[in-house]
Structures are given as C-alpha cells and as structure tokens.
Design a protein around this motif. Sequence first.
Motif, PDB file in Angstrom:
ATOM      1  N   ALA A  27       0.820  -1.214   0.000  1.00  8.81           N
ATOM      2  CA  ALA A  27       0.000   0.000   0.000  1.00  8.81           C
ATOM      3  C   ALA A  27       0.853   1.264   0.000  1.00  8.81           C
ATOM      4  CB  ALA A  27      -0.930   0.005   1.215  1.00  8.81           C
ATOM      5  N   GLU A  28       2.008   1.216   0.621  1.00  5.41           N
ATOM      6  CA  GLU A  28       2.757   2.458   0.822  1.00  5.41           C
ATOM      7  C   GLU A  28       3.986   2.643  -0.066  1.00  5.41           C
ATOM      8  OE1 GLU A  28       3.399   3.249   5.037  1.00  5.41           O
ATOM      9  OE2 GLU A  28       1.492   4.324   4.961  1.00  5.41           O
ATOM     10  N   ARG A 149      15.077  -4.275  12.710  1.00  3.92           N
ATOM     11  CA  ARG A 149      13.647  -3.979  12.626  1.00  3.92           C
ATOM     12  C   ARG A 149      13.024  -4.718  11.450  1.00  3.92           C
ATOM     13  NH1 ARG A 149      14.675  -1.595  17.106  1.00  3.92           N
ATOM     14  NH2 ARG A 149      14.778   0.660  17.202  1.00  3.92           N
ATOM     15  N   TRP A 160      23.378  -0.748   6.163  1.00  2.00           N
ATOM     16  CA  TRP A 160      22.493  -0.746   7.331  1.00  2.00           C
ATOM     17  C   TRP A 160      23.244  -0.123   8.487  1.00  2.00           C
ATOM     18  CZ3 TRP A 160      22.522  -4.732  11.582  1.00  2.00           C
ATOM     19  CH2 TRP A 160      21.433  -4.597  12.434  1.00  2.00           C
ATOM     20  N   PRO A 162      23.105  -0.008  12.305  1.00  2.00           N
ATOM     21  CA  PRO A 162      22.378  -0.576  13.449  1.00  2.00           C
ATOM     22  C   PRO A 162      22.117   0.421  14.568  1.00  2.00           C
ATOM     23  CG  PRO A 162      24.619  -1.492  13.319  1.00  2.00           C
ATOM     24  CD  PRO A 162      24.421  -0.633  12.107  1.00  2.00           C
ATOM     25  N   LYS A 163      22.897   1.478  14.631  1.00  4.83           N
ATOM     26  CA  LYS A 163      22.703   2.429  15.715  1.00  4.83           C
ATOM     27  C   LYS A 163      21.652   3.462  15.390  1.00  4.83           C
ATOM     28  CE  LYS A 163      26.747   2.208  18.480  1.00  4.83           C
ATOM     29  NZ  LYS A 163      28.082   2.493  17.979  1.00  4.83           N
ATOM     30  N   GLN A 165      18.420   3.049  13.925  1.00  6.02           N
ATOM     31  CA  GLN A 165      17.186   2.443  13.453  1.00  6.02           C
ATOM     32  C   GLN A 165      15.987   3.238  13.975  1.00  6.02           C
ATOM     33  OE1 GLN A 165      17.259  -1.932  12.882  1.00  6.02           O
ATOM     34  NE2 GLN A 165      18.268  -1.896  14.855  1.00  6.02           N
ATOM     35  N   ARG A 166      14.962   3.304  13.144  1.00  5.79           N
ATOM     36  CA  ARG A 166      13.753   3.979  13.606  1.00  5.79           C
ATOM     37  C   ARG A 166      13.043   3.106  14.624  1.00  5.79           C
ATOM     38  NH1 ARG A 166      11.187   5.878   7.828  1.00  5.79           N
ATOM     39  NH2 ARG A 166      12.852   7.345   7.326  1.00  5.79           N
ATOM     40  N   PRO A 167      12.523   3.726  15.668  1.00  6.79           N
ATOM     41  CA  PRO A 167      11.745   2.908  16.597  1.00  6.79           C
ATOM     42  C   PRO A 167      10.530   2.325  15.861  1.00  6.79           C
ATOM     43  CG  PRO A 167      11.759   5.237  17.275  1.00  6.79           C
ATOM     44  CD  PRO A 167      12.594   5.132  16.045  1.00  6.79           C
ATOM     45  N   GLU A 168      10.186   1.110  16.180  1.00  7.59           N
ATOM     46  CA  GLU A 168       9.065   0.466  15.502  1.00  7.59           C
ATOM     47  C   GLU A 168       8.027   0.115  16.548  1.00  7.59           C
ATOM     48  OE1 GLU A 168      10.205  -1.508  11.564  1.00  7.59           O
ATOM     49  OE2 GLU A 168       9.994  -3.112  13.017  1.00  7.59           O
ATOM     50  N   TYR A 173       4.065   0.965  10.916  1.00  3.07           N
ATOM     51  CA  TYR A 173       5.370   1.033  10.275  1.00  3.07           C
ATOM     52  C   TYR A 173       5.528   2.354   9.537  1.00  3.07           C
ATOM     53  CZ  TYR A 173       5.298  -3.899  11.368  1.00  3.07           C
ATOM     54  OH  TYR A 173       5.222  -5.088  12.044  1.00  3.07           O
ATOM     55  N   ASN A 174       6.627   3.015   9.779  1.00  2.00           N
ATOM     56  CA  ASN A 174       6.919   4.271   9.107  1.00  2.00           C
ATOM     57  C   ASN A 174       7.716   3.965   7.842  1.00  2.00           C
ATOM     58  OD1 ASN A 174       8.036   6.654   8.205  1.00  2.00           O
ATOM     59  ND2 ASN A 174       8.968   7.229  10.170  1.00  2.00           N
ATOM     60  N   ARG A 176       8.441   6.027   5.275  1.00  2.00           N
ATOM     61  CA  ARG A 176       8.905   7.184   4.492  1.00  2.00           C
ATOM     62  C   ARG A 176      10.383   7.091   4.170  1.00  2.00           C
ATOM     63  NH1 ARG A 176       5.793  12.415   5.474  1.00  2.00           N
ATOM     64  NH2 ARG A 176       3.738  11.564   5.916  1.00  2.00           N
ATOM     65  N   LEU A 177      10.684   7.277   2.902  1.00  2.00           N
ATOM     66  CA  LEU A 177      12.068   7.141   2.460  1.00  2.00           C
ATOM     67  C   LEU A 177      12.704   8.501   2.243  1.00  2.00           C
ATOM     68  CD1 LEU A 177      11.704   4.378  -0.271  1.00  2.00           C
ATOM     69  CD2 LEU A 177      12.643   4.123   2.025  1.00  2.00           C
ATOM     70  N   ASN A 178      13.974   8.571   2.565  1.00  2.00           N
ATOM     71  CA  ASN A 178      14.748   9.744   2.178  1.00  2.00           C
ATOM     72  C   ASN A 178      15.301   9.501   0.781  1.00  2.00           C
ATOM     73  OD1 ASN A 178      14.452  11.241   4.619  1.00  2.00           O
ATOM     74  ND2 ASN A 178      15.893   9.804   5.567  1.00  2.00           N
TER      75      ASN A 178
ATOM     76  N   THR B 100       9.560   0.790  22.263  1.00  2.00           N
ATOM     77  CA  THR B 100       9.455  -0.026  21.054  1.00  2.00           C
ATOM     78  C   THR B 100       9.191  -1.487  21.424  1.00  2.00           C
ATOM     79  OG1 THR B 100      10.911   1.402  19.784  1.00  2.00           O
ATOM     80  CG2 THR B 100      10.746  -0.866  19.060  1.00  2.00           C
ATOM     81  N   TYR B 225      -5.880  -2.236   2.514  1.00  2.00           N
ATOM     82  CA  TYR B 225      -5.540  -2.444   1.104  1.00  2.00           C
ATOM     83  C   TYR B 225      -6.803  -2.923   0.400  1.00  2.00           C
ATOM     84  CZ  TYR B 225      -2.597  -3.987  -2.809  1.00  2.00           C
ATOM     85  OH  TYR B 225      -2.001  -4.143  -4.031  1.00  2.00           O
TER      86      TYR B 225
END
Lengths: 304, 418
Positions: A27-28, A149, A160, A162-163, A165-168, A173-174, A176-178, B100, B225
Amino acid sequence: MTITTYELSHLDQLEAESVHIFREVAAEFERPCLLFSGGKDSIVMLHLAQKAFWPARLPFPLMHVDTGHNFPEVLEYRDRRIEETGARLVVASVQQAIDDGRVAEETGPRASRNRLQTTTLLDAIEEHRFDALFGGARRDEEKARAKERVYSFRDDFGQWDPKNQRPELWNLYNGRLNQGEHIRVFPISNWTELDIWQYIQRENIEIPSVYFAHQRPVFSRDNMWLSESPYVTRSDQEEVATRMVRYRTVGDMSCTGAVESEAQTIEEIIEEVSATRITERGATRADDRVSEAAMEDRKKEGYF
Amino acid sequence: MEFLRFATAGSVDDGKSTLIGRLLYDTKSIFQDQMEAIEATSKQMGNEQVNLALLTDGLRAEREQGITIDVAYRYFATPKRKFIIADTPGHTQYTRNMITGASTADLALVLIDARHGVVEQSRRHAFLASLLRIPHLVVCINKMDLVDYDEKAFETVKEEFRNFAMKLDVTDLTFIPMSALHGDNVVDRSENMPWYQGSPLLHHLEQVHISSDRNHVDARFPVQYVIRPQTNEHHDYRGYAGTVAGGVFKPGDEVVVLPSGFTSTVASIDTFNGPVDEAFGPMSVTLRLTDNIDISRGDMICRPNNQPHAGQDLQAMVCWMSDTKPLTPRMKLAIKHTTRTARVMVTDLQYQLDVNTLHRQMAPGSLGLNEIGRVTLRSTQPLFFDEYRRNRNTGSFVLIDEASNDTVAAGMIVGSGV
Ligand SMILES: Nc1nc2c(ncn2[C@@H]2O[C@H](COP(=O)(O)OP(=O)(O)O)[C@@H](O)[C@H]2O)c(=O)[nH]1
C-alpha cells in the motif's frame, strides 16, 4: 453453547502478522519486490504474499539474485512456481556482472560468489528502481539479526546502520524514504526455523527435493558436508564420498553445507529440527563462520 | 499453542542478561555452536564460569561497550507456549527502545536487585509498562542469594514497589524472588526459599491468561488495502483487506464505513484458505460487503451502534523520541494512526510527566528526547480512534518528522476534544 475464547495458534498469529506487513508495504511503496531464492524461507514468503493478495495476483515481481552456482533442483522448482503463480521474475545475475566487468571473481579453493551478490543486488535495485525489498531473514538466525527492525532502511550503498534504526511501535510502520534510500522488509522476522517447518507442513507447501535426505557425493570442509560440484575446487585431502544428506538452507552450492540426515518427510525433518542442537547458520553456511561478527559486517555492506 | 510476547527491563547489572540466558539455557533453546561461541568468549574475557549473559549481547559495538543498546528479540518455546522476548536496554537514554519493545508486549518483566531495592530505573520501567498498558507486570526480585534468601528482604522490596505501583494503572502485578545466576525460581522452584508459595517464573509465563486482554467487544476494521483482481475469473471482486483491530466480525453483520457513513452488510470474510465464519484480532482477512460503495485505505469499518470517536482533535500522552529537536507547541508533524496518515499540529502541550515521581510539570514549553507529556493535537483529516486504555490498536499512533522522516513520537490517545 460453545464458549469462544478467541485464541489464535502461534502459526496463525505469525501468518497474520506477515500478511499485515506485505499489505502495508504494497500500500505504501511504489516498487516493491520479493527476493526469491527458492529456499524454504522465501518459499514461505511467497506463500504468505499470495495469501495477502488473494484472489489477486502479486502486486510486485520476484527477484532471484543468481550466483550461477545453483542446485539444479532449486532452479527447476523456481521456474515451476513462477509459472504456477503467474508472478513476474527478475533475475539479477552474478555471472552477468562478472562478464560485464562490474565485479571480479574470487579465485582459490575458498572462492565464493557470496560477496559479489551485494553488487549485483544493488545494481538490480537501481536498474529497476525498487524501493522496498522483501527478504526472508529471521531474527532467530543470528545475533545481529535479533536486533533488526521489520523495516530496515538502507542508504544508496545498501548499508544498514544498526545504531540509527527507527523505533518500531505497535504495528505502525513508518515507510517514508529519504532520497536515495530503499528498505529491506522482513515479514517473517518473528518466525523460527521450527515455525517455518511446521507451517510448510500445515499448509502442505511443496519444497525443493534437496531439503529431504538423499544420496549425494560430498566432501568434508570445516566440519560440514559440501556438495561436489563444478563450482568448488577441492584440495587433495578433501575426498568425495556418497552420503545420505539433506540441506537446511539452500544458497550458493559452493558454500552451503549439507547435514547428515535420514529425514525423508516433513514430519521427520521437524523431528530432527526439534532435536537439533546446532543453529541453522552455524551448520550450513561457510560464509558466516569466518568470524562471529561476519553477518553484522556483511549487513552493513548491503547484504540481505 | 499460544504466543506470549514479553518485554524485559532492568537497570544495568540487575541481572537481566543472566536471567534471559538462564531461561534460554534451561528450556534448552541454546544451540551447541552458540554455547561453544560464548564459552570461548567467556574464557577470552577471563570469566571462570560460562557467562550466560553473553548469549544475549548482540552487536559488536555493544559487546565492546558491554551494554545493550537496542531492542533484541529472542525466541524460545516450551511444550505449553511459544515466547518472544523483547529484550530492552535499561538506560534512561534508551526509553524509546523500551517503548518499542513494550508496545506489543502482553507482559512486562522488571528486574530489581534485592540489595538495592526500588531504584529510579525500576520506577521508570514500571511506569512505562503501565503507560503502554502492558496487561501483566512481573517484578523479579533478583540476587536473593546475596541477601541470604531472606524473606524479609523480599517483602521490603515488594512493599516499596507496591507503594509506587498503587499510583499506576497496573491490573495484574506479581512478585517473584529469584537468583538468576543460580537458577532459583526461574524454571525450577527454589529450595532455598521454601517460604515463597508462588510459581517460578517460567511456570507463571506459561500460565498467565492473555487471550482476554485483547478487545473483542468493539468491532474495528481499518481498511489497509483494497483487493481488485480485475481478472476474468474474479471480474467484479472487490475486497477490503486488513487486520481486525478490535471486536469480532461475522458475515451478515451490519456495518458502517467511516468517514463516508455509508452502511452495508458483511457479505463474506475471505481468506486464501476459504471463507471464515468470524474474524477477530489479530487476524488478517478480507471483508466483502453486499453494497458497492467507495472505500479506500484509511477508512474504518465498524458497527453502526458501536463507533469509535471520529474527529480532528485528540488528547494524548506522547513519548518524544527525537534527539535532534524537541516537541514544541505549534509544531507540525505527520501522524500514522491505524492505516491512516495525516498531518497534525501540536495545539497544546499541557504538562510533562516526571516518570520517577509522577509529578506533573505544567506548561513545560517543550519535550526533549525520552520525555513524556500530555498534548492536544489537531489533524488535517478526521481520525477514527478509541482511548488507548480501551484499545491498543485504535488508540495508538506515531508521529513522524516530515523533514527527516524519522519516527519522533509514540502516542497513546487519552480522549477526544480540545
Ligand atoms: N549473585 C548473583 N549475581 C547475579 C545474579 N544475576 C546476575 N548476577 C551477576 O550480576 C552481574 C550483572 O548481570 P547481567 O546479567 O550482565 O546484568 P544486566 O546488565 O541486567 O544484563 C553479572 O556479574 C552477573 O553474574 C544473581 O541472581 N545472583
């Protein structure tokens, strides 16, 4: 009157969570893709993806990062599944990358195309502009993965951090990509090896024959059985003998080890797995043995 | 077999890694090669005994610093249950990691060193567990061997904790005296503490009743979806896929779709394996309705006589997680709530909560990393929500910084309105 307790079995809960993740990504994200090696984890992922979108077809293609060192049984299986599911397959070929001079083949008895996969994969991501790649990594496989994650962000170089990471939280789930980023998504993060086998059994999912015990010419290296094949150079001490073996994971033939086994059915495999005292990666992946932190290093480099 | 997800917390050196190592070891979840690896490392580090804590020390950076810096997930099973441990770090600066790990937990396990009693960190962990409404809280009073397995020492810490917990919203609180190092009351009942009548930890984890913790009353289905195969075989198929976020759905149920307000009836609940008679959380299914109405991702399907709040103003507790900028009034952020994404403005920051004393500091002006406060948000679109205490799925949200795309806050809805 029956009392409904609204309990779900652990396999149903795992399945529901994975299906949720597949749908969320579809979907995203604009251009997701499912990494499909023909190994049992990716087979279960394909099955879950089919469940997520049924009765529609998969809204994304599959991609096989092909080292050229395949088990013929697995290639045959791959092609059959593609035909049955009507999915689109993208093959990212390490051989092609070598031929094009993008990467250089390693030499010597320990030569492996494992590291070359990273470049091939990143090239394919760029070519097809994939923004989300489903991978079959599980957190029980290895210590570095235990902390990853479900959505794992990668920079332009596929690295990657490891330090960072977005909190999940919850199941939010977020995505959004840079600029220049893509994500690896691990829908079966919470499955264990045993869960995978129990699910294959319950769902009656076909798997390649190399997973069952069979006679194979093998030789011993680093305490595991490697298959004789055109892709490995043996030393004089490494003698070939035919043994009854099966594979716990399938990958590059030159570095995937077999285990001695008599298990000819899923039930027997489950019995063996339940009793086994060696982790799947420890038993069968030459590449992870190099050092305890091998996986972590490769992940930082953009490996799956 | 059911799952139990639990989160562990404790301040550094309370014995959390040892306890987890012991649980894994005693349930035979440790593999030979893992054991060999930690035996070798223990020797290298000059430890006499095998250090079970090494089993759970993941990344190399952490190994070097000797601390756990991120949530790590562990898996083990007994014949009765499968377990997922979210092993969360104890330091203040990692409150966000604890949140989290705790957000999906059924149970929280807080470790306390029997010699030191309740410390600041224990209070914070208990508070966070209650804020996240983890239904069951188990306090492991560890290192009982160092206080001669003395009942009075246990009772003192227990009373101290109880006094603090009374101020919190904790429904199920259990205390277990143990020695993680020696295995007392972890898997087996301790012979050193005959005065303790309760269960050892593992037995408690196997028995604690969790299926009624989920909301099975308020039917909520956020559409995730829309499935439209557009093939010959399924030409007119239109299904709404999603994960049940509350209550139970059955074919024939009358439903209303928000925000449109159109009503319809559940025609069938589809899965790949065929239609099912009912769907409840956390099943992922596909609903088909009898009427052809326009529904898209982010819409909410519920029952006409039991609807969530629908509105643009909400009251919430948030834990701020950004180390680059603080939360301030008038700030604009993206919100992800169920399957809906919108933008919000922080219209008010009422107070900051001191997680150690539970003291409310009114009008703090801003919230920094790991700080918790009460805010009012106004969104650009209506959201369909319940109070977090009633439903963890429809009562939770995350806030996202639109410049960096980072997840900067975890939110728990307290109510609607300004
Ligand atoms: N005497 C005693 N020592 C313990 C106990 N549990 C843990 N320890 C020791 O306390 C120290 C810290 O334990 P560790 O598990 O690393 O703590 P963590 O920081 O909470 O993960 C180690 O030296 C352990 O051996 C216990 O029950 N009794």
